[in-house]
Design a protein around this motif. Structure first.
Motif, short mmCIF file in Angstrom:
data_model
loop_
_atom_site.label_atom_id
_atom_site.label_comp_id
_atom_site.label_asym_id
_atom_site.label_seq_id
_atom_site.Cartn_x
_atom_site.Cartn_y
_atom_site.Cartn_z
N GLY A 17 -1.61 -1.63 -6.53
CA GLY A 17 -2.53 -1.56 -7.68
C GLY A 17 -2.11 -2.45 -8.84
O GLY A 17 -2.87 -2.57 -9.82
N ARG B 190 0.83 -1.22 0.00
CA ARG B 190 0.00 0.00 0.00
C ARG B 190 0.85 1.27 0.00
O ARG B 190 0.40 2.31 -0.46
CB ARG B 190 -0.89 0.01 1.24
N THR B 191 2.05 1.18 0.55
CA THR B 191 2.85 2.40 0.70
C THR B 191 3.97 2.53 -0.34
O THR B 191 4.34 3.64 -0.71
CB THR B 191 3.48 2.47 2.11
N ARG B 192 4.50 1.43 -0.82
CA ARG B 192 5.59 1.49 -1.80
C ARG B 192 5.05 1.93 -3.17
O ARG B 192 4.10 1.32 -3.69
CB ARG B 192 6.24 0.10 -1.92
N GLU B 193 5.64 2.96 -3.73
CA GLU B 193 5.18 3.44 -5.04
C GLU B 193 6.22 3.18 -6.11
O GLU B 193 7.41 3.39 -5.89
CB GLU B 193 4.88 4.94 -4.97
N GLN B 194 5.78 2.69 -7.24
CA GLN B 194 6.59 2.57 -8.46
C GLN B 194 5.69 2.90 -9.64
O GLN B 194 4.48 2.69 -9.57
CB GLN B 194 7.16 1.15 -8.61
N GLY C 164 4.68 5.58 -10.51
CA GLY C 164 3.75 6.65 -10.17
C GLY C 164 2.56 6.25 -9.34
O GLY C 164 1.64 7.05 -9.15
N ARG C 165 2.55 5.02 -8.83
CA ARG C 165 1.41 4.65 -7.96
C ARG C 165 1.79 3.49 -7.03
O ARG C 165 2.79 2.80 -7.28
CB ARG C 165 0.17 4.28 -8.78
N PRO C 166 0.99 3.27 -5.96
CA PRO C 166 1.33 2.18 -5.03
C PRO C 166 1.38 0.83 -5.77
O PRO C 166 0.52 0.57 -6.64
CB PRO C 166 0.18 2.20 -4.02
#
Ligand SMILES: Cc1cc2nc3c(=O)[nH]c(=O)nc-3n(C[C@H](O)[C@H](O)[C@H](O)COP(=O)(O)OP(=O)(O)OC[C@H]3O[C@@H](n4cnc5c(N)ncnc54)[C@H](O)[C@@H]3O)c2cc1C
Length: 379
Positions: free
Chosen positions: A272, A261-265, A267-269
């Motif tokens: 997804g 939920r917190t790690r973004e790559q 441009g989004r978590p």
């Protein structure tokens, strides 16, 4: 919400979880790194039913149901593998002392163990007797008012810290295996820690008995009934291992949900991304199927049924499932999962233990195969 538990069972699980999260989880990393264990904290955990729960009230315990014991082990496993395995060994000792101890032995060993004042070890495995425990060679020869023990034991959990233990040895006159209490205050033996991968706040020891004298009064249970005594706790040991693995799977699930939920790559978590969702769902499914088998084994024992098949299957499946869950949880974390500052690095190492003690996965398969097919592949 867990619809398979009673209201009391849910309350117990939640209160133990809150306690472990608040009081024990914050000290795990420092102890794992220093390879130390907070022995002085065990007595407060026994108030929830750990260790005391396996002993009937007549012997100073709480006489808890197997379901309660299973939930306690699940929560210990979710918090800290080294704690779970330490509680398991103390529980197994409490059980054999309560089952087979004389009044004097109970006063000397069981009472202080239940009070969190004495800690012990249980020594069955030897260099040439692992899965084939009955092949053990350590001897206990009667000499006047003593037994003299000679032999080596291997991978004995916490034998460096414990001040007494139970050792399984063969009495030469009869050739049968018996159980003996060895008290460090009265008998000399050597204990060496073997550096190991998982459960770093425990020791995994080699024990050397070289003409070790113990009083004959330290025979535990009947002469020649040592293996039977060890096997009488086999269901409980397997259930404990299984539910500890369920708790560790649960910890893997919580860690990878939080991280995704917190790690973004891009441009989004990463939560997804469908392939990340697949890994998280696999961890969840492994955890829930393992939990169901653990509950089934506990309820079977509580119904007064033998439960050997159910405990063996739970030990087999939960041990294998947590290995897969920890591998997936680490993958969800990417490089961060391999760093010691990430909890899943420890989960991954600790998960590898679940398929080995209390009967390896292969030995469980052979027990299950014999149950289903009526033919033993062992002998
Ligand atoms: C962390 C840890 C803590 C432990 N704590 C204790 C303790 O406190 N007290 C204690 O007494 N012992 C303890 N043990 C020992 C544990 O019980 C043994 O490691 C276990 O029983 C397996 O024995 P082994 O390691 O000698 O493996 P082995 O028996 O040598 O097995 C090696 C491999 O062969 C397979 N295998 C063996 N026989 C068969 C067969 N017939 N068919 C198919 N496959 C087979 C096994 O599954 C395994 O994959 C501990 C072990 C570990 C790792």
């Amino acid at each position: 919400m867990d619809v398979l538990l009673s209201e009391d069972e849910r309350l117990l699980r939640d209160s133990v979880r809150s306690y472990l999260d608040a009081k024990i989880a914050p000290i795990v990393t420092e102890h794992e790194r220093a390879r130390t264990f907070p022995w002085h904290r065990l007595a407060e955990l026994y108030e929830f039913g750990y260790v005391r729960g396996v002993v009937p009230e007549a012997d100073g315990g709480d006489g808890a149901s197997h379901m309660v014991l299973a939930l306690l082990m699940q929560e210990a496993g979710r918090c800290w593998g080294s704690l779970r395995t330490t509680l398991n060994v103390q529980s197994m000792l409490a059980r054999v002392l309560s089952t087979a101890g004389t009044p004097e032995q109970k006063e000397r060993f069981l009472r202080p163990l239940l009070a969190g004042q004495r800690f012990g070890w249980f020594a069955l495995t030897e260099p040439d007797a692992g899965s084939d425990a009955g092949a053990l060679r350590t001897t206990a020869r009667r000499d006047g008012d003593d037994y003299v023990i000679n032999g080596r034991k291997l991978y004995i959990t916490n034998a460096l810290a414990g001040d007494f233990g139970v050792v399984l040895a063969r009495v030469p006159d009869t050739g049968e295996v018996s159980a003996f209490l060895v008290d460090r205050a009265e008998s000399e033996y050597q204990a060496y820690d073997i550096p190991h991968m998982p459960l770093r706040a425990t020791t995994s020891c080699e024990l050397v008995f070289d003409q070790t004298r113990i009083p004959a009064a330290n025979l535990l249970g009947e002469l020649g009934r040592g293996l039977a005594l060890a096997m009488s706790g086999v269901n409980l040991g397997r259930l404990n291992m299984a539910m500890g693995a369920v708790g560790l799977s649960q910890a893997c699930l919580e860690a990878c949900v939080d991280f995704a939920r917190t790690r973004e790559q891009f441009g989004r978590p990463i939560a997804g991304f469908q392939l990340v969702q697949e890994m998280v769902v696999q961890v969840a499914t492994l955890t829930e199927t393992a939990r169901l088998l653990g509950y089934q084994a506990a309820r079977t024992l509580d119904a007064g049924l033998p439960g050997r098949y159910e405990c063996s299957m739970a030990k087999y499946y939960c041990g294998e499932a947590v290995g897969q869950a920890a591998t997936l949880a680490l993958q969800v974390h990417g490089g961060a999962g391999l760093m010691e500052e990430s909890p899943v690095e420890r989960y991954f190492r600790d998960a590898r233990e679940a398929t080995i003690p209390e009967g390896t996965s292969q030995i469980q398969i052979l027990h299950l195969g014999k149950h289903l097919l009526g033919v033993s592949a062992l002998r």
